[in-house]
Scaffold this motif. Structure first.
Motif, PDB file in Angstrom:
ATOM      1  N   ALA A 139       4.651   5.462   7.370  1.00 23.55           N
ATOM      2  CA  ALA A 139       3.500   4.684   6.900  1.00 23.55           C
ATOM      3  C   ALA A 139       3.909   3.257   6.551  1.00 23.55           C
ATOM      4  CB  ALA A 139       2.866   5.366   5.692  1.00 23.55           C
TER       5      ALA A 139
ATOM      6  N   MET B 260       0.842  -1.194   0.000  1.00 19.77           N
ATOM      7  CA  MET B 260       0.000   0.000   0.000  1.00 19.77           C
ATOM      8  C   MET B 260       0.882   1.250   0.000  1.00 19.77           C
ATOM      9  SD  MET B 260      -3.222   0.693   2.521  1.00 19.77           S
ATOM     10  CE  MET B 260      -3.055  -0.995   3.077  1.00 19.77           C
TER      11      MET B 260
ATOM     12  N   THR C 282       6.391   1.562   7.755  1.00 21.83           N
ATOM     13  CA  THR C 282       6.698   0.840   8.992  1.00 21.83           C
ATOM     14  C   THR C 282       5.412   0.368   9.661  1.00 21.83           C
ATOM     15  OG1 THR C 282       8.684   2.183   9.301  1.00 21.83           O
ATOM     16  CG2 THR C 282       7.865   1.011  11.229  1.00 21.83           C
ATOM     17  N   ILE C 283       4.432   1.250   9.723  1.00 26.87           N
ATOM     18  CA  ILE C 283       3.145   0.892  10.332  1.00 26.87           C
ATOM     19  C   ILE C 283       2.493  -0.263   9.567  1.00 26.87           C
ATOM     20  CG2 ILE C 283       0.778   1.701  10.722  1.00 26.87           C
ATOM     21  CD1 ILE C 283       2.001   4.502  11.249  1.00 26.87           C
ATOM     22  N   GLU C 284       2.486  -0.142   8.263  1.00 26.75           N
ATOM     23  CA  GLU C 284       1.768  -1.125   7.457  1.00 26.75           C
ATOM     24  C   GLU C 284       2.487  -2.470   7.378  1.00 26.75           C
ATOM     25  OE1 GLU C 284      -0.252   2.428   4.810  1.00 26.75           O
ATOM     26  OE2 GLU C 284       1.152   1.047   3.837  1.00 26.75           O
TER      27      GLU C 284
END
Lengths: 154, 154
Positions: free
Chosen positions: A55, A1, A57-59
């Motif tokens: 983003a 994503m 890293t979060i995903e």
């Protein structure tokens, strides 16, 4: 994503007490990220993330950073294999700093070949020109030249 | 003592492997400082130090910072009494980050009234707009209004 849109920053109350991630990127578009070893609590490294790195890293649950010296996005371990699996991420009160607790793959996080980047102590109660003290436990855990060569220091 | 002169930055080898403290201050004259609780290892806060704050911390063994929002030197706890006694200081490989292990006086380090500034978790494996999760152990340890009033948040 590929989305990396965060919430707008609201009032101080919203930023500090709210449930929306609204990072305060600096003039260069970066937040500070502190990575500690999830098992030992040891501070491994301090680096920076832009919106895309944060983003990703979060995903992905793997640490991505933005290299200020190389001016590019960088997946930790992309050349060394020393990836960081993120077990927990936290954000601070004013949302300009990120803390990740990681499982560090391989022998170390530091491009100098050590487990942690923080391998030298600054003597206290002295003047700032006193000699640094090398942590004797912080011998090189791997040969940086063999791992990184002259390439990217990840 | 008011001196805060550090070594000149030499070669990469000297900066990374040497025994001279030669901090890499950014364009604003600051280095990042990470403060952890010496007893528990918990990350308490991330802040900044200019040359004077760094020198005063080294010489006094108490944490001094430079407030970017208030543009001034700041002794941690100067208004709250929540001083930080520094038990150990370390510097990272390229010397642009400082790690201090501290004994935190009083109930907390965070101006919001909490022990640590990192009281909210960012959910992983989701999009960045997922709601933050408040650490249930991170209830306010003190009333920030009573301690700080509308004055400096130290």
């Amino acid at each position: 994503m590929d989305t990396y849109t965060f919430s707008e920053r609201g009032s101080v109350e919203e930023v500090e007490e709210g449930r929306a991630l609204a990072p305060k990127f600096d003039a260069d578009g970066l937040v500070t990220c502190v990575a500690t070893d999830a098992a030992t609590g040891e501070l491994l490294m301090v680096a920076h993330m832009n919106a895309e790195a944060l983003a990703k890293t979060i995903e992905s649950g793997e640490a991505w950073y933005f290299s200020r010296s190389r001016r590019r996005l960088w997946r930790k371990g992309e050349s060394s294999g020393h990836v960081q699996r993120v077990l927990e991420m936290r954000v601070d009160c004013d949302q300009d700093a990120i803390w990740i607790r990681v499982e560090q793959a391989g022998p170390g996080a530091c491009h100098t070949g050590r487990r942690s980047c923080f391998y030298r102590a600054v003597p206290l109660g002295k003047t700032p020109d006193a000699s640094l003290v090398m942590d004797l436990r912080a011998e090189k855990a791997f040969d940086p030249q063999a791992v990184y060569g002259d390439a990217a220091k990840s």
